[in-house]
Design a protein around this motif. Sequence first.
Motif, PDB file in Angstrom:
ATOM      1  N   UNK A 104      14.737  75.480   6.353  1.00  0.00           N
ATOM      2  CA  UNK A 104      14.415  75.370   7.776  1.00  0.00           C
ATOM      3  C   UNK A 104      12.910  75.363   8.027  1.00  0.00           C
ATOM      4  N   UNK A 105      12.134  75.978   7.116  1.00  0.00           N
ATOM      5  CA  UNK A 105      10.676  75.990   7.293  1.00  0.00           C
ATOM      6  C   UNK A 105      10.007  74.750   6.702  1.00  0.00           C
ATOM      7  N   UNK A 106      10.811  73.796   6.176  1.00  0.00           N
ATOM      8  CA  UNK A 106      10.276  72.549   5.637  1.00  0.00           C
ATOM      9  C   UNK A 106      10.064  72.546   4.142  1.00  0.00           C
ATOM     10  N   UNK A 107      10.258  73.672   3.459  1.00  0.00           N
ATOM     11  CA  UNK A 107      10.092  73.738   2.008  1.00  0.00           C
ATOM     12  C   UNK A 107      11.117  72.825   1.330  1.00  0.00           C
ATOM     13  N   UNK A 108      10.633  71.997   0.413  1.00  0.00           N
ATOM     14  CA  UNK A 108      11.507  71.079  -0.327  1.00  0.00           C
ATOM     15  C   UNK A 108      11.885  71.700  -1.677  1.00  0.00           C
ATOM     16  N   UNK A 109      13.180  71.679  -1.989  1.00  0.00           N
ATOM     17  CA  UNK A 109      13.698  72.188  -3.264  1.00  0.00           C
ATOM     18  C   UNK A 109      14.321  71.000  -3.992  1.00  0.00           C
ATOM     19  N   UNK A 110      13.714  70.611  -5.105  1.00  0.00           N
ATOM     20  CA  UNK A 110      14.162  69.455  -5.866  1.00  0.00           C
ATOM     21  C   UNK A 110      15.322  69.836  -6.777  1.00  0.00           C
ATOM     22  N   UNK A 111      16.417  69.097  -6.683  1.00  0.00           N
ATOM     23  CA  UNK A 111      17.578  69.325  -7.545  1.00  0.00           C
ATOM     24  C   UNK A 111      17.515  68.452  -8.790  1.00  0.00           C
ATOM     25  N   UNK A 112      18.425  68.698  -9.725  1.00  0.00           N
ATOM     26  CA  UNK A 112      18.509  67.887 -10.937  1.00  0.00           C
ATOM     27  C   UNK A 112      19.164  66.556 -10.605  1.00  0.00           C
ATOM     28  N   UNK A 113      18.688  65.463 -11.219  1.00  0.00           N
ATOM     29  CA  UNK A 113      19.322  64.160 -10.984  1.00  0.00           C
ATOM     30  C   UNK A 113      20.791  64.175 -11.417  1.00  0.00           C
TER      31      UNK A 113
END
Length: 183
Positions: A104-113
């Motif tokens: 919600x604060x805009x932080x991006x969490x990258x997942x595994x492809x």
Amino acid sequence: MKTKLHFSPFPTKQVSKTFFHSILMTAVILLLALGGAQLLPPPSSSAKQNIQNGGGKSCPSCGTRSNQIIYLPLIALPEAQGSEMVFNSRATQEMDVTPTFYKLDGTAILGKPVRIQSTEIRYVDLKKLIPGPYRNDRDWGGMSLAYTGVTREMWAQLRLLGVNGGSSVDEFFTVPQEVRSDL
């Protein structure tokens, strides 16, 4: 004695807050999608090999292969008992799809492809796509899926299950860079 009546289109403050945050995240993602193409992962090795072998030649009615993003503004509802992602590949070859989750604060969490096979339809519990340390977090906004291919070659939807103890609600991804109608 005067009584003030308050009308809200939302039954609870939580839904209103969730809706506001999803709109905010949509704006952030659109800005990233329109100006952040350099943040996309490079083409998968299978896509590079396909182009080197002549498979990248286009026909007059085919789109050009490029980095693509599809976006979903809301991935969690407190009223839902769970959720699952439905991947729908329209590709002629396998491809890697990279999920990115937004707080919600805009932080991006990258997942595994995730490697999706040609013409595959796959159901995946959303929590399995979220990186381990973040799986029990509750402050999610939206998510995006990035892939290399033609527009709408990979599609997905999110199923919010058991909403208010009832049935499911399907939410479809959008293509942020598509031109919208003026009507």
